[in-house]
Each structure stands twice: as structure tokens, then as C-alpha cells.
Motif scaffolding. Structure first.
Motif, PDB file in Angstrom:
ATOM      1  N   LEU A  32      -7.695  -3.757  -3.578  1.00 23.54           N
ATOM      2  CA  LEU A  32      -8.625  -4.412  -4.492  1.00 23.54           C
ATOM      3  C   LEU A  32     -10.043  -4.384  -3.936  1.00 23.54           C
ATOM      4  O   LEU A  32     -11.014  -4.214  -4.686  1.00 23.54           O
ATOM      5  N   THR A  33     -10.189  -4.525  -2.637  1.00 22.76           N
ATOM      6  CA  THR A  33     -11.510  -4.467  -2.009  1.00 22.76           C
ATOM      7  C   THR A  33     -12.159  -3.106  -2.226  1.00 22.76           C
ATOM      8  O   THR A  33     -13.355  -3.003  -2.536  1.00 22.76           O
ATOM      9  N   ILE A  34     -11.354  -2.061  -2.087  1.00 17.27           N
ATOM     10  CA  ILE A  34     -11.878  -0.700  -2.312  1.00 17.27           C
ATOM     11  C   ILE A  34     -12.327  -0.536  -3.760  1.00 17.27           C
ATOM     12  O   ILE A  34     -13.409  -0.007  -4.038  1.00 17.27           O
ATOM     13  N   GLU A  45     -15.412   3.764 -11.099  1.00 18.84           N
ATOM     14  CA  GLU A  45     -15.442   5.063 -10.436  1.00 18.84           C
ATOM     15  C   GLU A  45     -14.019   5.503 -10.126  1.00 18.84           C
ATOM     16  O   GLU A  45     -13.208   4.708  -9.643  1.00 18.84           O
ATOM     17  N   VAL A  46     -13.722   6.761 -10.401  1.00 19.93           N
ATOM     18  CA  VAL A  46     -12.386   7.274 -10.101  1.00 19.93           C
ATOM     19  C   VAL A  46     -12.268   7.469  -8.589  1.00 19.93           C
ATOM     20  O   VAL A  46     -13.098   8.144  -7.970  1.00 19.93           O
ATOM     21  N   ILE A  47     -11.242   6.867  -8.008  1.00 15.57           N
ATOM     22  CA  ILE A  47     -10.982   7.007  -6.575  1.00 15.57           C
ATOM     23  C   ILE A  47      -9.687   7.800  -6.412  1.00 15.57           C
ATOM     24  O   ILE A  47      -8.647   7.433  -6.971  1.00 15.57           O
ATOM     25  N   LYS A  48      -9.742   8.861  -5.680  1.00 19.73           N
ATOM     26  CA  LYS A  48      -8.595   9.751  -5.544  1.00 19.73           C
ATOM     27  C   LYS A  48      -7.443   9.065  -4.802  1.00 19.73           C
ATOM     28  O   LYS A  48      -7.646   8.222  -3.919  1.00 19.73           O
ATOM     29  N   ARG A  49      -6.229   9.466  -5.179  1.00 19.39           N
ATOM     30  CA  ARG A  49      -5.024   8.922  -4.530  1.00 19.39           C
ATOM     31  C   ARG A  49      -5.071   9.147  -3.025  1.00 19.39           C
ATOM     32  O   ARG A  49      -4.761   8.249  -2.242  1.00 19.39           O
ATOM     33  N   GLU A  50      -5.481  10.356  -2.643  1.00 21.82           N
ATOM     34  CA  GLU A  50      -5.496  10.702  -1.228  1.00 21.82           C
ATOM     35  C   GLU A  50      -6.411   9.761  -0.437  1.00 21.82           C
ATOM     36  O   GLU A  50      -6.099   9.355   0.694  1.00 21.82           O
ATOM     37  N   GLU A  51      -7.543   9.413  -1.036  1.00 22.03           N
ATOM     38  CA  GLU A  51      -8.483   8.528  -0.353  1.00 22.03           C
ATOM     39  C   GLU A  51      -7.899   7.123  -0.201  1.00 22.03           C
ATOM     40  O   GLU A  51      -8.026   6.496   0.857  1.00 22.03           O
ATOM     41  N   LEU A  52      -7.275   6.633  -1.249  1.00 24.18           N
ATOM     42  CA  LEU A  52      -6.675   5.300  -1.192  1.00 24.18           C
ATOM     43  C   LEU A  52      -5.562   5.248  -0.149  1.00 24.18           C
ATOM     44  O   LEU A  52      -5.469   4.301   0.650  1.00 24.18           O
ATOM     45  N   LYS A  86      -5.172   7.194   2.430  1.00 20.49           N
ATOM     46  CA  LYS A  86      -5.712   7.364   3.778  1.00 20.49           C
ATOM     47  C   LYS A  86      -6.291   6.058   4.307  1.00 20.49           C
ATOM     48  O   LYS A  86      -6.041   5.655   5.450  1.00 20.49           O
ATOM     49  N   LYS A  87      -7.076   5.371   3.448  1.00 20.05           N
ATOM     50  CA  LYS A  87      -7.750   4.155   3.901  1.00 20.05           C
ATOM     51  C   LYS A  87      -6.793   2.990   4.096  1.00 20.05           C
ATOM     52  O   LYS A  87      -6.975   2.156   4.997  1.00 20.05           O
ATOM     53  N   VAL A  88      -5.783   2.892   3.259  1.00 25.49           N
ATOM     54  CA  VAL A  88      -4.905   1.720   3.311  1.00 25.49           C
ATOM     55  C   VAL A  88      -3.674   1.950   4.185  1.00 25.49           C
ATOM     56  O   VAL A  88      -3.191   1.011   4.840  1.00 25.49           O
ATOM     57  N   TRP A  89      -3.187   3.195   4.238  1.00 18.44           N
ATOM     58  CA  TRP A  89      -1.965   3.453   4.989  1.00 18.44           C
ATOM     59  C   TRP A  89      -2.149   4.390   6.192  1.00 18.44           C
ATOM     60  O   TRP A  89      -1.828   4.044   7.308  1.00 18.44           O
ATOM     61  N   GLU A  90      -2.692   5.572   5.952  1.00 24.03           N
ATOM     62  CA  GLU A  90      -2.705   6.584   6.999  1.00 24.03           C
ATOM     63  C   GLU A  90      -3.548   6.176   8.205  1.00 24.03           C
ATOM     64  O   GLU A  90      -3.262   6.557   9.333  1.00 24.03           O
ATOM     65  N   GLU A  91      -4.650   5.425   7.967  1.00 26.56           N
ATOM     66  CA  GLU A  91      -5.477   5.009   9.098  1.00 26.56           C
ATOM     67  C   GLU A  91      -4.731   4.058  10.027  1.00 26.56           C
ATOM     68  O   GLU A  91      -5.122   3.833  11.172  1.00 26.56           O
ATOM     69  N   ASN A  92      -3.669   3.470   9.480  1.00 22.90           N
ATOM     70  CA  ASN A  92      -2.836   2.593  10.311  1.00 22.90           C
ATOM     71  C   ASN A  92      -1.619   3.324  10.844  1.00 22.90           C
ATOM     72  O   ASN A  92      -0.667   2.710  11.341  1.00 22.90           O
ATOM     73  N   GLY A  93      -1.634   4.660  10.694  1.00 20.79           N
ATOM     74  CA  GLY A  93      -0.548   5.469  11.228  1.00 20.79           C
ATOM     75  C   GLY A  93       0.693   5.476  10.370  1.00 20.79           C
ATOM     76  O   GLY A  93       1.778   5.845  10.837  1.00 20.79           O
ATOM     77  N   VAL A  94       0.584   5.074   9.100  1.00 21.56           N
ATOM     78  CA  VAL A  94       1.728   5.035   8.201  1.00 21.56           C
ATOM     79  C   VAL A  94       1.505   6.019   7.061  1.00 21.56           C
ATOM     80  O   VAL A  94       0.467   5.997   6.406  1.00 21.56           O
ATOM     81  N   VAL A  95       2.460   6.872   6.809  1.00 21.93           N
ATOM     82  CA  VAL A  95       2.397   7.825   5.701  1.00 21.93           C
ATOM     83  C   VAL A  95       3.329   7.327   4.611  1.00 21.93           C
ATOM     84  O   VAL A  95       4.496   7.013   4.877  1.00 21.93           O
ATOM     85  N   VAL A  96       2.822   7.267   3.383  1.00 18.19           N
ATOM     86  CA  VAL A  96       3.597   6.682   2.291  1.00 18.19           C
ATOM     87  C   VAL A  96       3.845   7.690   1.192  1.00 18.19           C
ATOM     88  O   VAL A  96       3.150   8.689   1.082  1.00 18.19           O
ATOM     89  N   GLY A  97       4.821   7.406   0.328  1.00 16.86           N
ATOM     90  CA  GLY A  97       5.101   8.248  -0.821  1.00 16.86           C
ATOM     91  C   GLY A  97       4.661   7.547  -2.089  1.00 16.86           C
ATOM     92  O   GLY A  97       3.545   7.695  -2.546  1.00 16.86           O
ATOM     93  N   ARG A  98       5.553   6.683  -2.631  1.00 17.72           N
ATOM     94  CA  ARG A  98       5.267   5.983  -3.878  1.00 17.72           C
ATOM     95  C   ARG A  98       4.730   4.577  -3.638  1.00 17.72           C
ATOM     96  O   ARG A  98       4.563   3.813  -4.578  1.00 17.72           O
ATOM     97  N   SER A  99       4.434   4.234  -2.399  1.00 22.87           N
ATOM     98  CA  SER A  99       3.969   2.872  -2.109  1.00 22.87           C
ATOM     99  C   SER A  99       2.689   2.547  -2.867  1.00 22.87           C
ATOM    100  O   SER A  99       2.508   1.429  -3.359  1.00 22.87           O
ATOM    101  N   LEU A 100       1.774   3.515  -2.982  1.00 25.05           N
ATOM    102  CA  LEU A 100       0.507   3.279  -3.672  1.00 25.05           C
ATOM    103  C   LEU A 100       0.757   2.838  -5.105  1.00 25.05           C
ATOM    104  O   LEU A 100       0.191   1.839  -5.566  1.00 25.05           O
ATOM    105  N   ASP A 101       1.610   3.554  -5.821  1.00 20.85           N
ATOM    106  CA  ASP A 101       1.878   3.211  -7.221  1.00 20.85           C
ATOM    107  C   ASP A 101       2.508   1.825  -7.337  1.00 20.85           C
ATOM    108  O   ASP A 101       2.233   1.080  -8.275  1.00 20.85           O
TER     109      ASP A 101
END
Length: 279
Positions: A215-217, A224-231, A233-248
Motif C-alpha cells: 500500500l505504501t508503494i 500509475e501502473v506499477i509492474k509486477r516485477e517491481e512490486l 522485487k521491493k516487497v519480497w526479493e529484497e528480503n531474499g524471498v522469491v514468490v509466485g502467486r503471493s503478490l496476487d
């Protein structure tokens, strides 16, 4: 916003151009009808009711040519009166130059200029009749486009740009920093990112850490359209976690918590990402 502004300005300019072209075409048709009438009246002054007035030619912008099937005699006095009457009836500009030319060598046999202020008009030798010969007549309108017209179009463009800017500002004004409470206004909600919660009136709506981060992002980049990959990366991958359907899944949870304010929605841009919108 910049791309949308360019798009709307382009549409406006194209519309203005189309209107200008339409007016130019209407002007040309009016001139052709009026000059054909001039030709007909000139033939009648020659007691000729059978010869044809040939098709009017547009030589250049605001310049036209009137030709005849047969020779004729031209009386400047009659020519000036006929043209003035015909142009006036067609509501054509009052500033114009008329040239009577010989078909054989394009020499000017007679010419005059008429202006809006008749005392500034130049109409020589009205009483000297031109002998019967092959003539064609060229009419050129001297009055330039009214500068007020360009001012009007420019004013409309300015109003459109300013109006679009105000519209966008209103749309983007979904986030307001309230100061010491570190809260943000989101439609009918107050968002407290440090406390992971939303408050609507007296109701407190808890948010998970991931929901709060998403929500902060969105709030930082409304409409503005924010790409899935960016979301991801910022919420999961930067913390070392790779997700599949978690974003949805988390987007779906956010939608449910925001659904009571119908002016707010998180839109899925298929194959691209998500966008936070407000009416």
C-alpha cells in the motif's frame, strides 16, 4: 501525467487543424460559387446567355481564376460593381485584388484593389471599356487570417492544458501528509504505515507487513501502473524471498479492506502490473 498531457494536447491540435481545414474548404467553395456568378453576370452584360463559364481554378491559397468559353468585352465599371455585389452576398472578405488578363500572353489588361475602407481602394480607369477579346480573371483575397483567431485557438489550448493539469492534480490528491501522526489520507481512510493499520471513521483495520509495504508503494505513485516485477522485487526479493502467486493474494486482501470506499480501487493491468486509482 506528461504522456497524457501530450496526448490530450495532440488531440486538441489535431482538432484545431481539422476545423481550420474544414473552414478553408468552405471558404474555397464559397469563392467558386461567387466567381461563377460573376462570370455569368459578365456574360449577360455582353448579351451572351449561351456561352459557358468554365470551372473555377484554385491557383494557390486565396487566389482563384475565372475563365470563359468565348471572348467577351469587359467594362471595368460593370466588373467592379458585379464583383462587389457577388462577394458581399457570399460574405467574402472585403480586401481583394482583381486582375483581368489576356489569354494569349497573360498580360494584365485591367486590375484594381478593393479594401474594407473604400477610400483606400484603388480602382482606376473605370470608364475605359476593354475591347472584345479572350480574357480570364484572377481574384486574390488580400486579407490575412485574423490574428484574433490564432489568439482564440491559443487561449483554448492554454485552458485545455490548465484544465487537464487541475484534473490530474485532483486525481493525484489522494495522499496528504497529516504531519506529526505520520498518517496519510487515502480517500475515506487514514493510513498509518508505521503502525500497519487503516482507520475509517472509528473502525481500525489491521494490515500485515506485506500489505502495508504494498500500500505504501501504491500511495507513493497514485494513478500509475506499477509492474509486477517491481512490486515483487521491493516487497519480497529484497528480503531474499522469491514468490509466485503471493503478490496476487496480498492484492486481493488489500482490495477487500479498501472496498468500503468505492472511489478507491486497485486495478489489474493484465500482463503488466497494478495501479491504485481513485475517482
Amino acid at each position: 501525467m506528461r504522456k497524457r498531457a501530450i496526448f490530450y494536447i495532440s488531440i486538441f491540435l489535431i482538432s484545431v487543424q481539422l476545423i481550420s481545414c474544414k473552414k478553408a474548404n468552405e471558404f474555397t467553395e464559397k469563392v467558386k460559387v461567387s466567381l461563377r456568378n460573376v462570370g455569368h453576370q459578365l456574360l449577360l452584360t455582353n448579351q451572351d446567355s449561351t456561352s459557358l463559364v468554365l470551372p473555377i481554378k484554385e491557383l494557390s491559397k486565396r487566389k482563384y481564376q475565372l475563365t470563359f468559353q468565348s471572348d467577351l468585352q469587359v467594362s471595368p465599371d460593370s466588373l467592379v460593381a458585379i464583383v462587389k455585389r457577388s462577394f458581399s452576398q457570399s460574405e467574402l472578405p472585403s480586401n481583394y485584388r482583381i486582375e483581368v488578363k489576356e489569354c494569349l500572353n497573360d498580360e494584365v489588361a485591367y486590375s484594381y484593389e478593393m479594401k474594407l475602407s473604400e477610400e483606400n481602394a484603388i480602382v482606376p480607369c473605370k470608364s475605359r471599356v476593354l475591347p472584345t477579346n479572350c480574357y480570364f480573371i484572377e481574384a486574390q483575397f488580400l486579407k490575412k487570417e485574423n490574428s484574433n483567431q490564432y489568439f482564440f485557438y491559443g487561449f483554448l489550448l492554454l485552458i485545455s492544458v490548465l484544465g487537464f493539469g487541475v484534473y490530474q492534480t485532483k486525481k493525484r490528491k489522494i495522499v496528504i501528509d497529516t504531519g506529526s501522526n505520520n498518517s496519510l489520507s487515502l480517500g475515506r481512510f487514514m493510513f498509518y504505515p508505521e503502525q500497519n493499520k487503516l482507520i475509517k471513521e472509528a473502525e481500525e483495520i489491521p494490515l500485515s507487513k506485506k500489505e502495508c509495504e504494498l500500500l505504501t508503494i501504491f500511495i507513493d505513485r497514485p494513478n500509475e501502473v506499477i509492474k509486477r516485477e517491481e512490486l515483487m522485487k521491493k516487497v519480497w526479493e529484497e528480503n531474499g524471498v522469491v514468490v509466485g502467486r503471493s503478490l496476487d493474494t496480498y492484492i486481493s486482501k488489500l482490495r477487500k479492506k479498501l472496498k468500503e470506499d468505492t472511489s478507491i480501487k486497485i486495478t489489474n493491468i493484465h500482463g503488466v502490473g497494478y495501479k491504485l486509482e481513485i475517482d
